[in-house]
Design a protein around this motif. Structure first.
Motif, PDB file in Angstrom:
ATOM      1  N   UNK A   1       0.837  -1.212   0.000  1.00 50.23           N
ATOM      2  CA  UNK A   1       0.000   0.000   0.000  1.00 50.23           C
ATOM      3  C   UNK A   1       0.871   1.261   0.000  1.00 50.23           C
ATOM      4  N   UNK A   2       1.815   1.348   0.947  1.00 52.09           N
ATOM      5  CA  UNK A   2       2.686   2.522   1.027  1.00 52.09           C
ATOM      6  C   UNK A   2       3.574   2.624  -0.200  1.00 52.09           C
ATOM      7  N   UNK A   3       4.073   1.450  -0.662  1.00 54.54           N
ATOM      8  CA  UNK A   3       4.933   1.454  -1.837  1.00 54.54           C
ATOM      9  C   UNK A   3       4.184   1.955  -3.062  1.00 54.54           C
ATOM     10  N   UNK A   4       2.937   1.528  -3.221  1.00 60.00           N
ATOM     11  CA  UNK A   4       2.135   1.987  -4.353  1.00 60.00           C
ATOM     12  C   UNK A   4       1.864   3.486  -4.272  1.00 60.00           C
ATOM     13  N   UNK A   5       1.615   3.961  -3.067  1.00 61.93           N
ATOM     14  CA  UNK A   5       1.351   5.392  -2.888  1.00 61.93           C
ATOM     15  C   UNK A   5       2.585   6.227  -3.235  1.00 61.93           C
ATOM     16  N   UNK A   6       3.768   5.724  -2.858  1.00 56.45           N
ATOM     17  CA  UNK A   6       5.002   6.451  -3.146  1.00 56.45           C
ATOM     18  C   UNK A   6       5.323   6.469  -4.636  1.00 56.45           C
ATOM     19  N   UNK A   7       4.785   5.504  -5.372  1.00 51.84           N
ATOM     20  CA  UNK A   7       4.996   5.468  -6.817  1.00 51.84           C
ATOM     21  C   UNK A   7       4.085   6.451  -7.529  1.00 51.84           C
ATOM     22  N   UNK A   8       3.043   6.907  -6.857  1.00 50.53           N
ATOM     23  CA  UNK A   8       2.103   7.851  -7.445  1.00 50.53           C
ATOM     24  C   UNK A   8       2.783   9.198  -7.675  1.00 50.53           C
ATOM     25  N   UNK A   9       2.667   9.734  -8.881  1.00 53.71           N
ATOM     26  CA  UNK A   9       3.361  10.979  -9.214  1.00 53.71           C
ATOM     27  C   UNK A   9       2.866  12.158  -8.395  1.00 53.71           C
ATOM     28  N   UNK A  10       1.572  12.189  -8.090  1.00 55.33           N
ATOM     29  CA  UNK A  10       1.053  13.272  -7.250  1.00 55.33           C
ATOM     30  C   UNK A  10       1.730  13.245  -5.885  1.00 55.33           C
ATOM     31  N   UNK A  11       1.883  12.044  -5.325  1.00 51.31           N
ATOM     32  CA  UNK A  11       2.554  11.914  -4.034  1.00 51.31           C
ATOM     33  C   UNK A  11       4.006  12.359  -4.132  1.00 51.31           C
ATOM     34  N   UNK A  12       4.680  11.977  -5.214  1.00 49.92           N
ATOM     35  CA  UNK A  12       6.069  12.358  -5.402  1.00 49.92           C
ATOM     36  C   UNK A  12       6.230  13.869  -5.531  1.00 49.92           C
ATOM     37  N   UNK A  13       5.277  14.508  -6.211  1.00 46.39           N
ATOM     38  CA  UNK A  13       5.329  15.972  -6.341  1.00 46.39           C
ATOM     39  C   UNK A  13       5.212  16.636  -4.975  1.00 46.39           C
ATOM     40  N   UNK A  14       4.257  16.177  -4.152  1.00 53.37           N
ATOM     41  CA  UNK A  14       4.068  16.755  -2.824  1.00 53.37           C
ATOM     42  C   UNK A  14       5.303  16.525  -1.947  1.00 53.37           C
ATOM     43  N   UNK A  15       5.867  15.318  -1.994  1.00 52.86           N
ATOM     44  CA  UNK A  15       7.057  15.023  -1.196  1.00 52.86           C
ATOM     45  C   UNK A  15       8.240  15.882  -1.637  1.00 52.86           C
ATOM     46  N   UNK A  16       8.423  16.007  -2.942  1.00 50.88           N
ATOM     47  CA  UNK A  16       9.515  16.832  -3.449  1.00 50.88           C
ATOM     48  C   UNK A  16       9.324  18.293  -3.062  1.00 50.88           C
ATOM     49  N   UNK A  17       8.125  18.801  -3.293  1.00 51.20           N
ATOM     50  CA  UNK A  17       7.841  20.202  -2.975  1.00 51.20           C
ATOM     51  C   UNK A  17       7.982  20.464  -1.477  1.00 51.20           C
ATOM     52  N   UNK A  18       7.554  19.503  -0.670  1.00 53.22           N
ATOM     53  CA  UNK A  18       7.667  19.639   0.782  1.00 53.22           C
ATOM     54  C   UNK A  18       9.131  19.733   1.202  1.00 53.22           C
ATOM     55  N   UNK A  19       9.977  18.922   0.578  1.00 54.91           N
ATOM     56  CA  UNK A  19      11.413  18.962   0.893  1.00 54.91           C
ATOM     57  C   UNK A  19      12.012  20.308   0.516  1.00 54.91           C
ATOM     58  N   UNK A  20      11.587  20.849  -0.641  1.00 54.40           N
ATOM     59  CA  UNK A  20      12.088  22.154  -1.066  1.00 54.40           C
ATOM     60  C   UNK A  20      11.658  23.257  -0.104  1.00 54.40           C
ATOM     61  N   UNK A  21      10.411  23.215   0.343  1.00 60.10           N
ATOM     62  CA  UNK A  21       9.923  24.221   1.282  1.00 60.10           C
ATOM     63  C   UNK A  21      10.597  24.060   2.650  1.00 60.10           C
ATOM     64  N   UNK A  22      10.901  22.808   3.029  1.00 55.45           N
ATOM     65  CA  UNK A  22      11.579  22.561   4.303  1.00 55.45           C
ATOM     66  C   UNK A  22      12.962  23.197   4.330  1.00 55.45           C
ATOM     67  N   UNK A  23      13.574  23.324   3.165  1.00 55.22           N
ATOM     68  CA  UNK A  23      14.891  23.968   3.077  1.00 55.22           C
ATOM     69  C   UNK A  23      14.834  25.402   3.601  1.00 55.22           C
ATOM     70  N   UNK A  24      13.768  26.113   3.254  1.00 56.32           N
ATOM     71  CA  UNK A  24      13.585  27.490   3.745  1.00 56.32           C
ATOM     72  C   UNK A  24      13.383  27.510   5.254  1.00 56.32           C
ATOM     73  N   UNK A  25      12.563  26.577   5.760  1.00 52.06           N
ATOM     74  CA  UNK A  25      12.332  26.513   7.200  1.00 52.06           C
ATOM     75  C   UNK A  25      13.605  26.208   7.965  1.00 52.06           C
ATOM     76  N   UNK A  26      14.440  25.341   7.406  1.00 50.24           N
ATOM     77  CA  UNK A  26      15.697  24.993   8.080  1.00 50.24           C
ATOM     78  C   UNK A  26      16.560  26.233   8.287  1.00 50.24           C
ATOM     79  N   UNK A  27      16.623  27.096   7.295  1.00 53.89           N
ATOM     80  CA  UNK A  27      17.453  28.299   7.433  1.00 53.89           C
ATOM     81  C   UNK A  27      16.973  29.181   8.569  1.00 53.89           C
ATOM     82  N   UNK A  28      15.649  29.326   8.715  1.00 56.07           N
ATOM     83  CA  UNK A  28      15.122  30.161   9.795  1.00 56.07           C
ATOM     84  C   UNK A  28      15.553  29.636  11.160  1.00 56.07           C
TER      85      UNK A  28
END
Length: 533
Positions: A1-28
């Motif tokens: 179930x989790x593996x299939x969800x991680x293969x979903x492109x929508x999920x990958x976009x959210x995870x990638x975007x979340x990591x990019x936004x986390x970069x800004x939070x880390x600096x603060x």
């Protein structure tokens, strides 16, 4: 179930975007304790009360402003995905320059650190401009807010990660050890590494591909993300929307920034959203958290741990942001949040005054620390939660919803530029105001929050769950009716979510069914990009 969800492109976009936004939070979170490291201050050749402390922090925001403009143009030229990649690389280089500051000639340490902060700001500012657009163009109309709110929860995760790292290394190595401030800087490289490894997995947005005349690649992108059965319907809708925009002509920055031009009104809404967010004072709370708890009477160590607790609480409460943003709307969260923040800062001013009076012995009966510190801490924690739920996400989300496709990246860039300059001013002035106004700073924030709430109530339209085209219709109606007041445009229709009635489940399905009864085609109400069932 989790593996299939991680293969979903929508999920990958959210995870990638979340990591990019986390970069800004880390600096603060990273800079909040670096500012109090004695070795760092000695290496930079400045004192703890020097204005240069604020300048080093704030020049980063100037880099963000410039980076947003450059990245938005690049993202329109080469695509959203390549734009993200270049921004990540730039942020990584700036971070490395910061790490090496002071390892060479001592007299160059300050200049190297400032250069690193600016270069890193170029990359992070670019990410702040491109990532929300990228996410918005790949999200359903009734899920754009939830997607971005989840990503900004990752922003607070980054802030927590940085502050926890800082606390651990500071208490293990001490405030006189250079690795207590260099280590958190180097650990930040985790984010670029993760982003570089994930870039190849991501699709380009079909909207941009159509905008660039690459319809065949747009079809491939739709098939990859949404399934082959969705291709023909989606490409037709995107092509028709692009043809409408082509007839109107491409949008320039002049159209956005010159009063009276076609995109001036949405640009003012964008600008004021970021100005008002800065006026809430939470850019200062994020960077100078320990100093703020110090104003409530706590010692250095206690203030650091209380700041950490505040950040963790902040992260947990952000869950309510992505739960509420599509149910209550952007405008409701902003107005309600400003109201409670204004009250909270007024109370903090009172408690801060009592705490300092007690410490200075200027009143007859000494007030115990707990009598001011505990209620002050509770109020500050709750105020932080209110900011996260009400004000962290909407000013970033609204610009991605109110512009045509040909101006969406530019609109996001304007948003980041204003955010950069506003936070430059706030983070530059905050340490100076700390040293001169003490607890009266809270009263200033109480007033600015009240102003932010009043402006939003009067002039900010509700853009949630509407299509991009429907949101643009608000500004056309405002021009036709000769008013910017949301209460007066279209009979006040844009004061609330369009599905506030008849959409109890929050999915938008009832609205679509009603639209069919009213003769509205699915494509006119349904999102252009919708996850297949």
């Amino acid at each position: 179930m989790l593996r299939d969800k991680l293969k979903n492109k929508q999920t990958q976009v959210v995870l990638f975007s979340s990591t990019a936004i986390a970069l800004y939070g880390y600096d603060q979170g990273m800079m909040s304790l670096i500012n109090t490291n004695y070795n760092y201050l000695d290496t930079m050749g400045i004192s703890e009360t020097s204005p240069m402390v604020g300048i080093i922090v704030s020049v980063y925001y100037l880099g963000c402003a410039l980076g947003a403009v450059i990245a938005s143009k690049f993202a329109d030229w080469k695509g959203r995905r390549p734009g993200v990649f270049v921004c990540v690389a730039t942020a990584s280089v700036g971070n490395l320059i910061m790490f090496f500051a002071g390892m060479g000639p001592p007299h160059n340490a300050l200049a190297v650190m400032i250069a690193g902060r600016i270069i890193m700001g170029l990359g992070v500012g670019g990410l702040d401009a491109v990532v929300p657009v990228y996410t918005s163009e790949l999200s359903e109309d009734n899920a754009r807010g939830r997607a971005l709110a989840q990503e900004f929860q990752a922003n607070i995760f980054g802030l927590n990660m940085a502050f926890i790292t800082n606390v651990i290394v500071t208490h293990q190595l001490g405030k006189h050890n250079q690795w207590a401030w260099r280590s958190p800087i180097m650990i930040m490289q985790v984010y670029p590494i993760l982003l570089f490894s994930g870039t190849t997995l991501l699709p380009e947005t079909p909207r941009w591909l159509v905008l660039d005349g690459k319809n065949n690649k747009a079809k491939e992108s739709i098939a990859k993300v949404f399934g082959k059965s969705q291709v023909e319907d989606r490409i037709k809708e995107l092509t028709e929307a692009h043809q409408v925009e082509e007839r109107k002509g491409m949008v320039s920055y002049a159209d956005m920034l010159i009063p009276g031009r076609t995109q001036w009104h949405p640009t003012v809404v964008t600008i004021m959203g970021q100005v008002n967010q800065a006026l809430t004072g939470y850019g200062a709370v994020s960077v100078y958290g320990p100093q703020i708890f110090g104003l409530l009477g706590f010692g250095v160590t206690d203030a650091e741990y209380l700041t950490l607790g505040n950040y963790i609480f902040y992260f947990c409460m952000m869950t309510f942001a992505w739960i509420l943003i599509e149910r209550k709307g952007r405008r409701w969260l902003l107005v309600t949040g400003a109201f409670w923040l204004s009250i909270s800062f007024a109370l903090l001013c009172l408690l801060g005054g009592l705490a300092m009076s007690s410490q200075n012995g200027t009143i007859t009966t000494s007030i115990p620390l707990l009598a001011t510190g505990i209620p002050g801490t509770v109020i500050l924690y709750l105020a932080t939660a209110v900011f996260g739920i009400g004000w962290l996400v909407p000013p970033w989300l609204i610009p991605t919803e109110i512009y045509p496709s040909s101006a969406r990246a530019q609109g996001a860039a304007v948003s980041v530029v204003v955010w950069g300059f506003a936070n430059f001013a706030v983070t530059l002035l905050t340490p100076i105001l700390f040293n001169n106004l003490d607890y009266w700073l809270f009263l200033i924030f109480a007033a600015t929050n009240a102003i932010a709430g009043l402006w939003t109530f009067e002039y900010c339209p509700e853009s949630g769950t509407r299509t991009f085209e429907e949101n643009q219709e608000f500004f056309k109606k405002a021009a036709d009716e000769g008013t910017w007041s949301v209460r007066k445009v279209a009979g006040g229709e844009y004061r609330k979510l369009p599905d506030a009635k008849g959409d109890e489940d929050g999915t938008g399905e009832n609205v679509r069914q009603q639209g069919k009864k009213d003769g509205i085609k699915d494509g006119e109400r349904e999102p252009l990009l919708e996850r297949p069932t």
